[in-house]
Design an enzyme around this catalytic site. Structure first.
Site, PDB file in Angstrom:
ATOM      1  N   TYR A   1       0.591  -1.378  -0.193  1.00 61.08           N
ATOM      2  CA  TYR A   1       0.328   0.001  -0.526  1.00 61.08           C
ATOM      3  C   TYR A   1       0.616   1.019  -0.355  1.00 61.08           C
ATOM      4  CZ  TYR A   1      -4.631  -2.164   0.129  1.00 61.08           C
ATOM      5  OH  TYR A   1      -4.993  -3.438  -0.367  1.00 61.08           O
TER       6      TYR A   1
ATOM      7  N   ASP B   1      -0.129 -34.802   4.253  1.00 64.20           N
ATOM      8  CA  ASP B   1      -0.659 -36.120   3.971  1.00 64.20           C
ATOM      9  C   ASP B   1      -0.425 -36.438   2.827  1.00 64.20           C
ATOM     10  OD1 ASP B   1      -3.376 -34.663   4.681  1.00 64.20           O
ATOM     11  OD2 ASP B   1      -3.776 -33.613   2.970  1.00 64.20           O
TER      12      ASP B   1
ATOM     13  N   GLU C   1       1.448 -30.273   8.700  1.00 66.17           N
ATOM     14  CA  GLU C   1       1.026 -30.327   7.349  1.00 66.17           C
ATOM     15  C   GLU C   1      -0.115 -29.038   7.222  1.00 66.17           C
ATOM     16  OE1 GLU C   1      -0.035 -31.655   4.108  1.00 66.17           O
ATOM     17  OE2 GLU C   1      -1.030 -30.316   3.035  1.00 66.17           O
TER      18      GLU C   1
END
Lengths: 535, 362
Positions: free
Chosen positions: B95, B243, B191
């Site tokens: 910004y 996973d 994870e």
């Protein structure tokens, strides 16, 4: 079932009493819409159109650069006085009343030569319309330039289709040449798309050798002459056999002075040699020595059939008077001030034995704000019935996207598409001469011409786009200079204005080389596709 | 590197460009190429390393002009932040440098995705860390376990962080985060946050005497830095739990040997000795995980798996076997699939068994 609807049978004899021959004038009275007098707005346009067409034809035939004056003046509610004046050769007394006072009279219907009017209904129709709507007679002033001016006031006898002369004077002394007609009619004056003013503008474009001055109810409008020479003079030709139907053939056989069929065929038609004439007779099973008057109907039918099987040379095309590219572009340029204009004059060709020639001009940008199509036949603008016209169909048939123009049917761009058909016989779809009939050959010719111009326009536009793209790149270099300078000022403390100037200096220094590369790159990318003419 | 040095580097960049401009030369900024073409797998350190190819970002190259300006704007903004002795988030920076270019409708930056890679460019070219530029990213990772740290003067016991754990800051450099005391024997890097919460709830770290960390998906740089330091400074073994799918394996590989994009940081955020604990497709047979909790591989998964088979760091036989098995069985599975065997199966059976038997993939 009510009383009133009971059917009373009538005998054929009784009915025959009701059958009368009606004059063409009476026919007009009942069917004015067929001749362009459907409503009061259109009536004004039609009258101006007939008058101006005649004026242009007269001057042009006399090889005079036209100066045409038109005035429309509101003299009462929905009542206008129309004055049309030309600097033509004038009309000799013997013809005046016939030209203005008899429908279907004229030199144009019986000859084969390109001219604006062709049926001989035009100006006499206006005279008739005036007397039908306001009861006013038509005033004609004409002089052939020998110090004498004929002043005629006339009407038309609707029953007999004969002129009714109300006043017939000769004024001496004034030295001028030309014709002036004054007509008082009912009408409504408007200035929209299908109006007098649009008609005159298009006329000015298609006749850039004419000076047209128009005193409209809203003030004077001048369409100035842009070129000082007339298009080449068209020659009269004899009809070509390929365009002849049984009816015309029958009439011509009756009227001919030829003693034998062979003589008839070789003298009354263009491009028929002895050999071809013999071939036709042989194929039709006719003795080529018999008199044309003795030939029977069934033989005529056979003969017309046989014509189609014989190979004849195309008719000569010197009967045409095309505008030429020079005039098309001059006309478009002077009235539209376009940024770019291109045109093409196609070689003359033939539909059903009639020679014709297509010319197309495309003007782009400048004072043109939106797409429009100008349809012209023998230099006369066609304002109505565009949907039925071969020109509109041809325009819609062009794949404009191919030429970098968006839009279906008509390009979505500030373009004026000018299409002009010259012919000894323009096949109009109706008597009011507002749309060209859709013969395949005609549409094909128009399309080819349009594609040619579109191609040239697209090359021009891609040039502009290229220049714009390149300018855009230069702007990129320039627009980031300021931000870069601000950042460098923060990092180094150097004055940002100085840094910005220095960056712009680099841009200036390196630009030439970069621009050259961009141009070369662009040329490689935008090779304009060449279209197959037979598509 | 102190702040003065960092400012010196930033000004140096500016002065180099300014010198070009003053001598009417097309100014350019040299940047290391951060792309597949300029990275290599360093067999010795087992890390992805940045090569020495450099690219030139020059003002007069139309394709570079905007980025050239952006690079200097970000550099200038960093200098300003350091000058003011504050630090700011990378979003704040976006910004701060975003505004409309005068006379145009164009902004200097349209998206944060434009300014983020420029920060990395500056880090790479000046060989300076984001943190040293006083920039920080959002916190994403959490840690729990018997570890006491000092965070800018505050002492924090990661064993007393309740249900949420301690949020790992973007800047995990030793001058900010110091390890005070550690009783843990290993680090379990998870994870998924949901699985981390399950383990935290089950007091897994207490029972197993370990640290549990989650990166909530691909771990942020701060989290990877913490893992790297726990291994380097405290010698803790790192076990990774993801996973059983290409994405999970990729997360593992990034943690282990770094990424292409941040290859200039691999030394700091890669942990080559990390080991993969699970989940694997091989576990399905071994632990009797019901087939109905497996998920069929998508075309994308299959493509990715084939690619991974060719990566140097997946060359060890164990990985080749696993990846080939995944292709053969045609399914993947999430960590939550273990819940089919009972909610606490993961913390009470699966993990302890794997750790005790040292069943890891390299």
């Amino acid at each position: 079932m009510t009383e009133e609807s009971v059917v009373n049978e009538k005998s054929a004899e009784h009915m025959a009493k009701d059958h009368r021959e009606i004059s063409i004038s009476q026919f007009f009275e009942k069917n004015r819409h067929l001749l362009g007098y459907d409503n009061k707005i259109k009536a004004l346009l039609t009258i101006i159109k007939e008058g101006v067409d005649n004026a242009l034809d007269a001057t042009e035939e006399a090889r005079i650069l036209p100066d045409i004056y038109i005035k429309i003046e509101e003299i009462d509610k929905e009542t206008y006085r129309i004055v049309i004046r030309d600097n033509g050769p004038g009309i000799i007394r013997a013809q005046i009343s016939k030209i203005f006072g008899k429908l279907l009279y004229g030199s144009k219907f019986h000859r084969l030569r390109q001219s604006r009017g062709q049926q001989g209904i035009g100006i006499s129709g206006a005279v008739l319309y005036a007397q039908l709507t306001t009861g006013e007679s038509t005033k004609i002033l004409t002089s052939t330039g020998k110090g004498k001016t004929h002043k005629i006031e006339m009407k038309i006898d609707v029953k007999t289709n004969e002129p009714k002369i109300l006043k017939d004077e000769v004024i001496d002394g004034k030295e001028w040449k030309g014709t002036q007609i004054t007509i008082v009619v009912e009408g409504i004056y408007r200035e929209h798309k299908q109006s007098v003013i649009e008609y005159l503008k298009q006329t000015a474009i298609s006749n850039p050798f004419a000076n047209i001055t128009f005193d409209s109810p809203n003030g004077r409008v001048e369409f100035k002459r842009a070129v000082d020479h007339l298009p080449k003079e068209p020659k009269e030709i004899k009809p070509h056999l390929y365009g002849i139907e049984v009816g015309i053939m029958t009439r011509m056989l009756q009227e001919t002075k030829g003693r034998s069929i062979l003589g008839f065929l070789t003298t009354e038609f263009s491009r028929v040699g002895k050999k071809s004439a013999e071939d036709i007779c042989k194929k039709a099973g006719i003795d080529d020595k018999i008199s044309p008057k003795k030939i029977e109907h069934s033989q005529i039918v056979e003969m017309v059939k046989a014509i189609k099987e014989v190979k004849l040379s195309r008719p000569p095309t010197d009967c045409l008077s095309p505008l030429t590219q020079e005039l098309v572009e001059a006309g478009l340029s002077k009235e539209l001030n376009p940024e770019f204009v291109t045109s093409i004059s196609r070689p003359p060709t033939v539909y059903r034995g009639w020679p014709f020639q297509i010319e197309v001009g495309i003007a782009y940008g400048g004072s043109i704000k939106e797409a429009s199509v100008m349809r012209l036949a023998n230099r006369v603008p066609l304002l109505y019935q565009s949907g039925d016209c071969a020109i509109s169909k041809a325009v819609a048939g062009v794949d404009w996207k191919r030429y970098g123009l968006s839009g279906d049917k008509i390009p979505d761009a500030p373009v004026t598409i000018f299409v002009h058909m010259s012919s000894v016989w323009v096949p109009f779809t109706s008597e009011s001469k507002e749309a060209i009939a859709s013969y395949t050959t005609i549409i094909k010719e128009i399309k080819l011409a349009l594609q040619d111009c579109a191609r040239k326009l697209s090359i021009y536009l891609s040039g502009i786009r290229k220049a714009e793209r390149i300018a855009e790149k230069r702007r990129i270099y320039e627009k980031y200079a300021h931000e870069t300078a601000v950042a460098l000022n923060e990092l180094t403390g150097d004055e940002k204005e100085k840094i910005e100037k220095a960056i712009l200096k680099i841009v200036e220094e390196k630009w030439g080389e970069i621009e050259q590369e961009l141009i070369e790159e662009n040329d490689k990318e935008t090779g304009v596709e060449k279209e197959d003419e037979n598509k | 590197m102190n702040e003065k040095e960092v400012i010196g580097k930033l000004s140096g960049l500016g002065n180099k460009v300014l010198k070009d401009i003053k001598s009417v030369k097309d100014p350019d900024i040299q940047l290391p190429v951060r792309a597949l073409s300029n990275i290599y797998f360093d067999e010795k350190s087992k890390l992805i390393k940045l090569g020495d190819k450099t690219s030139h970002r020059s003002y007069m190259n139309i394709a570079h002009t905007r980025k050239f300006m952006q690079t200097l704007l970000v550099a200038a903004e960093c200098k300003k932040i350091i000058d003011q002795n504050v630090s700011t988030s990378i979003r704040d920076l976006y910004y701060a440098v975003k505004h409309t270019i005068p006379g145009t409708k164009e902004n200097t930056f349209e998206e944060q995705s434009e300014s983020d890679p420029i920060i990395e460019d500056i880090e790479a070219t000046l060989n300076t860390l984001r943190e040293q530029l006083h920039l920080q990213a959002d916190r994403k990772g959490y840690i729990a376990g018997s570890l006491v740290i000092n965070d800018t003067g505050d002492e924090i016991d990661c064993g007393k962080m309740g249900s949420s754990g301690w949020a790992i800051p973007s800047n995990a450099e030793p001058d900010v985060i110091k390890f005070k005391k550690c009783d843990a024997e290993y680090v379990l890097m998870v994870e998924k946050d949901a699985v981390w919460q399950r383990l935290n709830q089950d007091k897994f770290w207490q029972k197993q005497n370990c640290l549990i960390i989650t990166g909530k998906g691909q771990p942020a740089r701060g989290t990877r830095r913490i893992v790297n330091r726990l291994h380097k400074e405290l010698n803790l073994p790192i076990y990774v739990l993801t996973d059983a799918d290409p994405w999970g394996y990729y997360i593992y590989s990034v943690l282990k040997q770094g990424s292409i994009n941040l290859s200039f940081l691999s030394d700091r955020i890669g942990t080559p000795k990390a080991k993969f604990i699970g989940l694997t497709t091989m576990d399905v047979e071994k632990f009797g995980i019901p087939k109905n909790v497996t998920i069929r591989l998508t075309e994308g998964d299959k493509k990715r798996t084939v690619e991974m088979l060719n990566y140097v760091w997946f060359k060890p036989k164990e990985w080749q076997d696993e990846l080939k098995n995944m292709m053969k069985v045609g399914y993947k599975l999430e960590l939550e699939a273990l819940s089919a065997k009972g909610i606490k199966y993961i913390s009470e059976k699966y993990l302890p068994e794997k750790i005790n038997n040292k069943e890891f993939l390299p």
